[in-house]
Each structure stands twice: as structure tokens, then as C-alpha cells.
Design a protein around this motif. Structure first.
Motif, PDB file in Angstrom:
ATOM      1  N   GLU A  32     -28.508 -36.086  69.732  1.00 37.21           N
ATOM      2  CA  GLU A  32     -28.217 -37.361  70.403  1.00 37.21           C
ATOM      3  C   GLU A  32     -26.729 -37.474  70.737  1.00 37.21           C
ATOM      4  OE1 GLU A  32     -29.533 -40.492  67.875  1.00 37.21           O
ATOM      5  OE2 GLU A  32     -31.627 -39.838  67.932  1.00 37.21           O
ATOM      6  N   ASN A  35     -25.893 -35.286  73.717  1.00 42.85           N
ATOM      7  CA  ASN A  35     -26.310 -35.918  74.975  1.00 42.85           C
ATOM      8  C   ASN A  35     -25.331 -37.019  75.384  1.00 42.85           C
ATOM      9  OD1 ASN A  35     -28.561 -34.279  75.240  1.00 42.85           O
ATOM     10  ND2 ASN A  35     -29.872 -35.697  74.123  1.00 42.85           N
ATOM     11  N   ARG A  36     -24.879 -37.800  74.419  1.00 47.05           N
ATOM     12  CA  ARG A  36     -23.897 -38.846  74.718  1.00 47.05           C
ATOM     13  C   ARG A  36     -22.565 -38.234  75.146  1.00 47.05           C
ATOM     14  NH1 ARG A  36     -22.289 -43.084  77.034  1.00 47.05           N
ATOM     15  NH2 ARG A  36     -20.930 -44.454  75.867  1.00 47.05           N
ATOM     16  N   LYS A  38     -22.216 -35.510  76.772  1.00 46.85           N
ATOM     17  CA  LYS A  38     -22.401 -35.060  78.155  1.00 46.85           C
ATOM     18  C   LYS A  38     -22.127 -36.208  79.124  1.00 46.85           C
ATOM     19  CE  LYS A  38     -25.705 -31.420  77.115  1.00 46.85           C
ATOM     20  NZ  LYS A  38     -27.076 -30.929  77.254  1.00 46.85           N
ATOM     21  N   GLU A  39     -22.624 -37.398  78.805  1.00 45.08           N
ATOM     22  CA  GLU A  39     -22.389 -38.563  79.660  1.00 45.08           C
ATOM     23  C   GLU A  39     -20.902 -38.919  79.704  1.00 45.08           C
ATOM     24  OE1 GLU A  39     -24.700 -41.824  78.212  1.00 45.08           O
ATOM     25  OE2 GLU A  39     -26.580 -40.694  78.311  1.00 45.08           O
ATOM     26  N   ILE A  40     -20.271 -38.938  78.546  1.00 45.91           N
ATOM     27  CA  ILE A  40     -18.850 -39.285  78.468  1.00 45.91           C
ATOM     28  C   ILE A  40     -18.017 -38.263  79.234  1.00 45.91           C
ATOM     29  CG2 ILE A  40     -16.890 -39.490  76.894  1.00 45.91           C
ATOM     30  CD1 ILE A  40     -18.933 -40.561  74.803  1.00 45.91           C
ATOM     31  N   ASN A  42     -18.930 -36.292  81.652  1.00 45.60           N
ATOM     32  CA  ASN A  42     -19.177 -36.424  83.091  1.00 45.60           C
ATOM     33  C   ASN A  42     -18.342 -37.558  83.679  1.00 45.60           C
ATOM     34  OD1 ASN A  42     -20.290 -35.736  85.506  1.00 45.60           O
ATOM     35  ND2 ASN A  42     -22.211 -36.797  85.152  1.00 45.60           N
ATOM     36  N   ASN A  43     -18.272 -38.691  82.984  1.00 44.33           N
ATOM     37  CA  ASN A  43     -17.485 -39.829  83.471  1.00 44.33           C
ATOM     38  C   ASN A  43     -15.994 -39.511  83.498  1.00 44.33           C
ATOM     39  OD1 ASN A  43     -19.793 -41.366  83.754  1.00 44.33           O
ATOM     40  ND2 ASN A  43     -19.586 -42.334  81.758  1.00 44.33           N
ATOM     41  N   THR A  46     -15.149 -36.738  86.155  1.00 41.46           N
ATOM     42  CA  THR A  46     -15.296 -37.271  87.506  1.00 41.46           C
ATOM     43  C   THR A  46     -14.113 -38.168  87.867  1.00 41.46           C
ATOM     44  OG1 THR A  46     -17.694 -37.202  87.290  1.00 41.46           O
ATOM     45  CG2 THR A  46     -16.822 -38.567  89.043  1.00 41.46           C
ATOM     46  N   SER A  85     -13.908 -39.782  73.904  1.00 41.00           N
ATOM     47  CA  SER A  85     -15.102 -39.333  73.172  1.00 41.00           C
ATOM     48  C   SER A  85     -15.029 -39.707  71.693  1.00 41.00           C
ATOM     49  CB  SER A  85     -15.295 -37.837  73.329  1.00 41.00           C
ATOM     50  OG  SER A  85     -14.221 -37.113  72.780  1.00 41.00           O
ATOM     51  N   TYR A  88     -15.863 -43.583  71.353  1.00 37.30           N
ATOM     52  CA  TYR A  88     -17.270 -43.929  71.537  1.00 37.30           C
ATOM     53  C   TYR A  88     -18.090 -43.355  70.419  1.00 37.30           C
ATOM     54  CZ  TYR A  88     -16.553 -45.812  76.225  1.00 37.30           C
ATOM     55  OH  TYR A  88     -16.161 -46.562  77.290  1.00 37.30           O
TER      56      TYR A  88
END
Length: 88
Positions: A32, A35-36, A38-40, A42-43, A46, A85, A88
Motif C-alpha cells: 500500500e 502504491n502511495r 507511486k502517486e506522490i 508522479n505528482n 510532473t 514523501s 505524507y
């Protein structure tokens, strides 16, 4: 074959491999959390106009493969990613 990116004054292909390790290599990253992350990632990448190509990891470290333009200061990018990261 190599892919080159262009901007007004340069042609480049800058690929980076970043490995982020937990403190004392403690095995604390779950599926989990990965996966989190990966989202962080990516943001964050970007927002710095970088392309996150691949992210993977295990219980004690995370591998990030990304492309960045020459204008990006890697020290600021990595510092920002680690700060965001960890909060969060």
C-alpha cells in the motif's frame, strides 16, 4: 535506438536512476505504501516537468527511473521528493 528531446538551445537525453533507502534499511514499506509512493512521485516529478518512466521497490528501498530536462536542478527535485514523501 535512442530518443532525444529538444528545447530551444539543446538536444538531450538525460535518464536518471534514483534509489531511496529507508533509515537503517528497516523493512517497513508495504504494498500500500509503495502504491502511495507511486502517486506522490508522479505528482512531484510532473510538477518539475520530469517524466517518471518506472518506479519499483522492496520492503527497504525504492527505485525510480526518470527523465529530466537539463534545466532541472536534481538536488532540489530529490530533496522535494524526499520531503513530500516523508510527510505524507
Amino acid at each position: 535506438m535512442y530518443e532525444f528531446n529538444r528545447n530551444r538551445h539543446s538536444v538531450y537525453s538525460l535518464n536518471y536512476h534514483l534509489v531511496v533507502v529507508t533509515k537503517y534499511r528497516k523493512k517497513c514499506i508495504s504494498e500500500e505504501m509503495l502504491n502511495r509512493l507511486k502517486e506522490i512521485a508522479n505528482n512531484v516529478f510532473t510538477s518539475f516537468k520530469c517524466e517518471l518512466m518506472e518506479i519499483n521497490g522492496e520492503e527497504d528501498h525504492v527505485h525510480l527511473l526518470f527523465k529530466a530536462p537539463p534545466q532541472v536542478q536534481l538536488s532540489k527535485l530529490i530533496n522535494n521528493f524526499k520531503t513530500v514523501s516523508s510527510r505524507y
